[in-house]
Design a protein around this motif. Structure first.
Motif, PDB file in Angstrom:
ATOM      1  N   PHE A 175     -29.876  50.782  73.885  1.00 25.29           N
ATOM      2  CA  PHE A 175     -29.667  51.889  74.820  1.00 25.29           C
ATOM      3  C   PHE A 175     -29.023  51.406  76.117  1.00 25.29           C
ATOM      4  CE2 PHE A 175     -33.517  53.710  72.513  1.00 25.29           C
ATOM      5  CZ  PHE A 175     -32.729  54.460  71.651  1.00 25.29           C
ATOM      6  N   ARG A 176     -29.442  50.246  76.596  1.00 24.03           N
ATOM      7  CA  ARG A 176     -28.837  49.671  77.798  1.00 24.03           C
ATOM      8  C   ARG A 176     -27.364  49.351  77.564  1.00 24.03           C
ATOM      9  NH1 ARG A 176     -28.486  44.574  78.696  1.00 24.03           N
ATOM     10  NH2 ARG A 176     -30.194  44.012  77.313  1.00 24.03           N
ATOM     11  N   ARG A 177     -27.068  48.755  76.417  1.00 24.59           N
ATOM     12  CA  ARG A 177     -25.683  48.432  76.081  1.00 24.59           C
ATOM     13  C   ARG A 177     -24.837  49.710  75.988  1.00 24.59           C
ATOM     14  NH1 ARG A 177     -25.053  44.326  71.484  1.00 24.59           N
ATOM     15  NH2 ARG A 177     -25.121  42.869  73.179  1.00 24.59           N
ATOM     16  N   LEU A 178     -25.419  50.761  75.445  1.00 24.12           N
ATOM     17  CA  LEU A 178     -24.723  52.039  75.348  1.00 24.12           C
ATOM     18  C   LEU A 178     -24.395  52.583  76.734  1.00 24.12           C
ATOM     19  CD1 LEU A 178     -23.693  54.349  73.557  1.00 24.12           C
ATOM     20  CD2 LEU A 178     -26.025  55.286  73.606  1.00 24.12           C
ATOM     21  N   GLU A 179     -25.354  52.519  77.653  1.00 28.55           N
ATOM     22  CA  GLU A 179     -25.094  52.971  79.024  1.00 28.55           C
ATOM     23  C   GLU A 179     -24.012  52.132  79.686  1.00 28.55           C
ATOM     24  OE1 GLU A 179     -29.199  55.063  80.526  1.00 28.55           O
ATOM     25  OE2 GLU A 179     -28.855  52.992  81.129  1.00 28.55           O
ATOM     26  N   GLU A 211     -18.577  58.976  72.392  1.00 28.15           N
ATOM     27  CA  GLU A 211     -19.979  58.636  72.588  1.00 28.15           C
ATOM     28  C   GLU A 211     -20.708  58.496  71.259  1.00 28.15           C
ATOM     29  OE1 GLU A 211     -21.510  61.478  75.421  1.00 28.15           O
ATOM     30  OE2 GLU A 211     -20.228  60.668  77.005  1.00 28.15           O
ATOM     31  N   LEU A 212     -20.402  59.343  70.294  1.00 24.95           N
ATOM     32  CA  LEU A 212     -21.014  59.203  68.965  1.00 24.95           C
ATOM     33  C   LEU A 212     -20.640  57.861  68.350  1.00 24.95           C
ATOM     34  CD1 LEU A 212     -22.577  60.229  66.497  1.00 24.95           C
ATOM     35  CD2 LEU A 212     -20.466  61.380  65.768  1.00 24.95           C
ATOM     36  N   THR A 213     -19.379  57.483  68.466  1.00 23.44           N
ATOM     37  CA  THR A 213     -18.929  56.200  67.929  1.00 23.44           C
ATOM     38  C   THR A 213     -19.653  55.052  68.622  1.00 23.44           C
ATOM     39  OG1 THR A 213     -16.758  57.182  67.500  1.00 23.44           O
ATOM     40  CG2 THR A 213     -16.888  54.781  67.426  1.00 23.44           C
ATOM     41  N   ALA A 214     -19.791  55.135  69.934  1.00 22.06           N
ATOM     42  CA  ALA A 214     -20.493  54.091  70.691  1.00 22.06           C
ATOM     43  C   ALA A 214     -21.977  54.051  70.307  1.00 22.06           C
ATOM     44  CB  ALA A 214     -20.330  54.320  72.190  1.00 22.06           C
ATOM     45  N   MET A 215     -22.596  55.216  70.111  1.00 24.84           N
ATOM     46  CA  MET A 215     -24.003  55.258  69.695  1.00 24.84           C
ATOM     47  C   MET A 215     -24.189  54.564  68.350  1.00 24.84           C
ATOM     48  SD  MET A 215     -25.258  59.089  70.557  1.00 24.84           S
ATOM     49  CE  MET A 215     -25.285  59.731  72.214  1.00 24.84           C
ATOM     50  N   LEU A 216     -23.286  54.828  67.434  1.00 21.44           N
ATOM     51  CA  LEU A 216     -23.341  54.187  66.127  1.00 21.44           C
ATOM     52  C   LEU A 216     -23.148  52.686  66.273  1.00 21.44           C
ATOM     53  CD1 LEU A 216     -23.487  54.255  63.047  1.00 21.44           C
ATOM     54  CD2 LEU A 216     -21.059  54.881  63.039  1.00 21.44           C
ATOM     55  N   ALA A 233     -17.672  50.981  63.358  1.00 23.23           N
ATOM     56  CA  ALA A 233     -18.246  52.319  63.511  1.00 23.23           C
ATOM     57  C   ALA A 233     -17.231  53.387  63.105  1.00 23.23           C
ATOM     58  CB  ALA A 233     -18.716  52.530  64.945  1.00 23.23           C
ATOM     59  N   ASP A 234     -15.967  53.206  63.488  1.00 22.71           N
ATOM     60  CA  ASP A 234     -14.916  54.160  63.080  1.00 22.71           C
ATOM     61  C   ASP A 234     -14.854  54.278  61.564  1.00 22.71           C
ATOM     62  OD1 ASP A 234     -14.027  54.771  65.666  1.00 22.71           O
ATOM     63  OD2 ASP A 234     -12.499  53.187  65.642  1.00 22.71           O
ATOM     64  N   GLY A 235     -14.920  53.142  60.873  1.00 17.70           N
ATOM     65  CA  GLY A 235     -14.852  53.146  59.418  1.00 17.70           C
ATOM     66  C   GLY A 235     -16.020  53.885  58.785  1.00 17.70           C
ATOM     67  N   ILE A 236     -17.208  53.705  59.351  1.00 18.20           N
ATOM     68  CA  ILE A 236     -18.382  54.412  58.843  1.00 18.20           C
ATOM     69  C   ILE A 236     -18.222  55.912  59.061  1.00 18.20           C
ATOM     70  CG2 ILE A 236     -20.864  54.765  59.177  1.00 18.20           C
ATOM     71  CD1 ILE A 236     -21.000  51.724  59.888  1.00 18.20           C
ATOM     72  N   TYR A 285     -18.632  63.128  60.386  1.00 20.11           N
ATOM     73  CA  TYR A 285     -19.347  63.261  61.655  1.00 20.11           C
ATOM     74  C   TYR A 285     -20.760  63.811  61.484  1.00 20.11           C
ATOM     75  CZ  TYR A 285     -14.732  62.605  63.692  1.00 20.11           C
ATOM     76  OH  TYR A 285     -13.513  62.110  64.032  1.00 20.11           O
ATOM     77  N   ALA A 286     -20.918  64.865  60.705  1.00 22.34           N
ATOM     78  CA  ALA A 286     -22.233  65.504  60.582  1.00 22.34           C
ATOM     79  C   ALA A 286     -23.269  64.549  59.995  1.00 22.34           C
ATOM     80  CB  ALA A 286     -22.130  66.771  59.744  1.00 22.34           C
ATOM     81  N   ALA A 287     -22.904  63.836  58.949  1.00 17.91           N
ATOM     82  CA  ALA A 287     -23.842  62.900  58.324  1.00 17.91           C
ATOM     83  C   ALA A 287     -24.217  61.781  59.290  1.00 17.91           C
ATOM     84  CB  ALA A 287     -23.246  62.322  57.043  1.00 17.91           C
ATOM     85  N   VAL A 288     -23.241  61.239  60.000  1.00 16.83           N
ATOM     86  CA  VAL A 288     -23.524  60.155  60.943  1.00 16.83           C
ATOM     87  C   VAL A 288     -24.379  60.665  62.097  1.00 16.83           C
ATOM     88  CG1 VAL A 288     -22.524  58.513  62.577  1.00 16.83           C
ATOM     89  CG2 VAL A 288     -21.537  58.760  60.294  1.00 16.83           C
ATOM     90  N   MET A 289     -24.093  61.873  62.595  1.00 18.54           N
ATOM     91  CA  MET A 289     -24.931  62.431  63.667  1.00 18.54           C
ATOM     92  C   MET A 289     -26.384  62.522  63.227  1.00 18.54           C
ATOM     93  SD  MET A 289     -22.972  65.421  65.715  1.00 18.54           S
ATOM     94  CE  MET A 289     -21.534  65.860  64.776  1.00 18.54           C
ATOM     95  N   ASP A 290     -26.610  63.011  62.011  1.00 16.42           N
ATOM     96  CA  ASP A 290     -27.976  63.127  61.497  1.00 16.42           C
ATOM     97  C   ASP A 290     -28.658  61.766  61.424  1.00 16.42           C
ATOM     98  OD1 ASP A 290     -27.615  65.862  61.226  1.00 16.42           O
ATOM     99  OD2 ASP A 290     -27.304  65.778  59.055  1.00 16.42           O
ATOM    100  N   ILE A 291     -27.933  60.768  60.939  1.00 12.39           N
ATOM    101  CA  ILE A 291     -28.488  59.415  60.800  1.00 12.39           C
ATOM    102  C   ILE A 291     -28.792  58.810  62.173  1.00 12.39           C
ATOM    103  CG2 ILE A 291     -27.962  57.053  60.061  1.00 12.39           C
ATOM    104  CD1 ILE A 291     -26.247  58.412  57.791  1.00 12.39           C
ATOM    105  N   VAL A 292     -27.865  58.950  63.112  1.00 11.92           N
ATOM    106  CA  VAL A 292     -28.057  58.388  64.453  1.00 11.92           C
ATOM    107  C   VAL A 292     -29.248  59.056  65.138  1.00 11.92           C
ATOM    108  CG1 VAL A 292     -27.031  58.266  66.765  1.00 11.92           C
ATOM    109  CG2 VAL A 292     -25.693  57.561  64.774  1.00 11.92           C
ATOM    110  N   VAL A 293     -29.337  60.372  65.072  1.00 11.37           N
ATOM    111  CA  VAL A 293     -30.452  61.083  65.701  1.00 11.37           C
ATOM    112  C   VAL A 293     -31.776  60.628  65.100  1.00 11.37           C
ATOM    113  CG1 VAL A 293     -31.551  63.356  65.950  1.00 11.37           C
ATOM    114  CG2 VAL A 293     -29.110  63.081  66.461  1.00 11.37           C
TER     115      VAL A 293
END
Length: 98
Positions: A23-27, A44-49, A65-68, A74-82
């Protein structure tokens, strides 16, 4: 307790893990407070991943992360990240205390 979440693409398997370091690295990477970040903003989604990948795949890049994202969408990755963020040690401890 292992709170990593597995991500399977068509060619690879990854572990996604969030802790305070991630989380610190993300900020630091986004120059925004964690509470202000949006998983609907593609950068931001890409950075979160990406930061979630780094614990178990320290050589992962934003391109990883782009490749994933390209593979899973997007929807599947958002669900996984959350899910992975909600299960992370900083958030899990609060959830367990409630």
């Amino acid at each position: 307790m292992n709170t990593s979440v597995e991500i399977k693409t068509s060619t690879e398997s990854y572990q996604l893990y969030y802790d305070n370091r991630a989380f610190r690295r993300l900020e630091e990477h986004t120059a925004r407070d964690f509470a202000q970040l949006s998983h609907t903003n593609l950068s931001e989604l890409t950075a979160m991943l990406w930061v979630g990948l780094l614990r178990y795949q320290p050589k992962a890049t934003m391109e990883t992360a782009d490749g994933i994202l390209d593979d899973l969408g997007y929807a599947a990755v958002m669900d996984i990240v959350v899910k992975a963020i909600e299960d992370s040690p900083p958030f899990r401890k609060r959830k367990d205390a409630d």
